[in-house]
Design a protein around this motif. Sequence first.
Motif, PDB file in Angstrom:
ATOM      1  N   ALA A  65     -28.984  52.447   4.195  1.00 26.31           N
ATOM      2  CA  ALA A  65     -29.953  51.457   3.706  1.00 26.31           C
ATOM      3  C   ALA A  65     -30.985  52.106   2.794  1.00 26.31           C
TER       4      ALA A  65
ATOM      5  N   CYS B 280     -34.913  48.437  11.164  1.00 28.80           N
ATOM      6  CA  CYS B 280     -34.507  48.029   9.809  1.00 28.80           C
ATOM      7  C   CYS B 280     -33.171  48.640   9.403  1.00 28.80           C
ATOM      8  N   SER B 281     -32.460  49.215  10.368  1.00 27.13           N
ATOM      9  CA  SER B 281     -31.187  49.859  10.040  1.00 27.13           C
ATOM     10  C   SER B 281     -30.127  48.863   9.594  1.00 27.13           C
ATOM     11  N   GLY B 282     -30.305  47.613   9.991  1.00 27.55           N
ATOM     12  CA  GLY B 282     -29.319  46.594   9.652  1.00 27.55           C
ATOM     13  C   GLY B 282     -28.278  46.385  10.730  1.00 27.55           C
TER      14      GLY B 282
ATOM     15  N   SER C  16     -28.259  42.758  11.993  1.00 31.75           N
ATOM     16  CA  SER C  16     -27.573  41.848  11.068  1.00 31.75           C
ATOM     17  C   SER C  16     -26.074  42.090  11.075  1.00 31.75           C
TER      18      SER C  16
ATOM     19  N   ALA D 253     -22.980  43.089   5.248  1.00 35.92           N
ATOM     20  CA  ALA D 253     -24.203  43.302   6.027  1.00 35.92           C
ATOM     21  C   ALA D 253     -24.928  44.572   5.598  1.00 35.92           C
TER      22      ALA D 253
ATOM     23  N   ASN E 126     -28.519  44.537   3.543  1.00 40.12           N
ATOM     24  CA  ASN E 126     -29.693  45.143   4.178  1.00 40.12           C
ATOM     25  C   ASN E 126     -30.329  46.188   3.268  1.00 40.12           C
TER      26      ASN E 126
ATOM     27  N   ARG F 186     -32.312  44.443   0.801  1.00 43.08           N
ATOM     28  CA  ARG F 186     -33.565  43.971   1.401  1.00 43.08           C
ATOM     29  C   ARG F 186     -34.635  45.052   1.346  1.00 43.08           C
TER      30      ARG F 186
ATOM     31  N   GLY G 280     -36.053  39.013   6.136  1.00 41.41           N
ATOM     32  CA  GLY G 280     -34.932  39.170   7.061  1.00 41.41           C
ATOM     33  C   GLY G 280     -34.090  37.904   7.132  1.00 41.41           C
TER      34      GLY G 280
ATOM     35  N   THR H  73     -32.314  37.337   3.602  1.00 44.75           N
ATOM     36  CA  THR H  73     -31.174  38.223   3.341  1.00 44.75           C
ATOM     37  C   THR H  73     -30.008  37.900   4.272  1.00 44.75           C
ATOM     38  N   PHE H  74     -30.304  37.481   5.507  1.00 43.56           N
ATOM     39  CA  PHE H  74     -29.210  37.112   6.406  1.00 43.56           C
ATOM     40  C   PHE H  74     -28.534  35.834   5.922  1.00 43.56           C
TER      41      PHE H  74
END
Length: 289
Positions: A147, A182-184, A187, A220, A224, A227, A252, A255-256
């Motif tokens: 990310a 925030c690693s994703g 998601s 994903a 992310n 983002r 969040g 972006t999802f």
Amino acid sequence: MAFPSLAVGASIALLWSWLYFDTGTALVSQWLTSADASYGLALAAVALALAWRRRTTFISAINPSAPPALGLAILACGIVVYLTGSLGSDIFLTRVSSIFMIAGVTCFLSGPAATRVMAVPLIFLLLAIPPPTLVVTALTLPLQTIASRIGETTLQAGGVSVIRNGNLLRLPSTTLEVAEACSGLRSLLSLGALAVVLSWATERSWPRRAIIVAAAVPIAVVVNGLRVAATGFACELWGPAAAADPWHTLTGWLTFAAAMALLVSTGRLIGGTRRADDTGDLCAVVIRP
């Protein structure tokens, strides 16, 4: 084999409830309180809905005279997994064993044909179990790194001066940290769950289903990273406050939503055709990003 009496079935259900009461309540609590596991609640709801819709077919497929060997074998596997999880204090294995036990009891009492009718709901229940902590820990750091790299590359392409130091992005206005949250991974798990439901609901071909599920991973991860870059651009335009709530939460969700749109578009590109047998009422599934 004579069909087991209602008393026998009730006794087995009570025994299962006694074995898995604490495990089940802890799992439901995790679904309700952890954003990382909330997708499991949606998958469990889909599983229960499908099981209810298939109840008539299940009842008609019951074969009391079916050989019990397969059911006993599945039950034995469930017991082994349960003991392994209990003795090793592995909550993931203990939870997984509950699905084996349900499948084994169903096969033993009702026969393989009736069990196959409930195979898809059981698979959804299995997927609703959050992955073990070891897997989460192993995936988080690589996802943070990816990310931050995507964010760095995108920001540089947009003309923003940025220096990346591990998971830190040093911008002229502020320093952004791609933290574990925030690693994703959240998601990724949520989008993966959605991809499973979408692929099963829209495709009959297993290769196409696999493509849809596999596509959830790069979608994903890339979204992310974008983002993170969007947050960096926002900080340069409006200041460091753009990295905090409510903007952080809003990005969040946005972006999802974009990731879901890309996933649905992928399904359409490979020629998905909506199934008409079980999916009529499985429309809006809400999963937290």
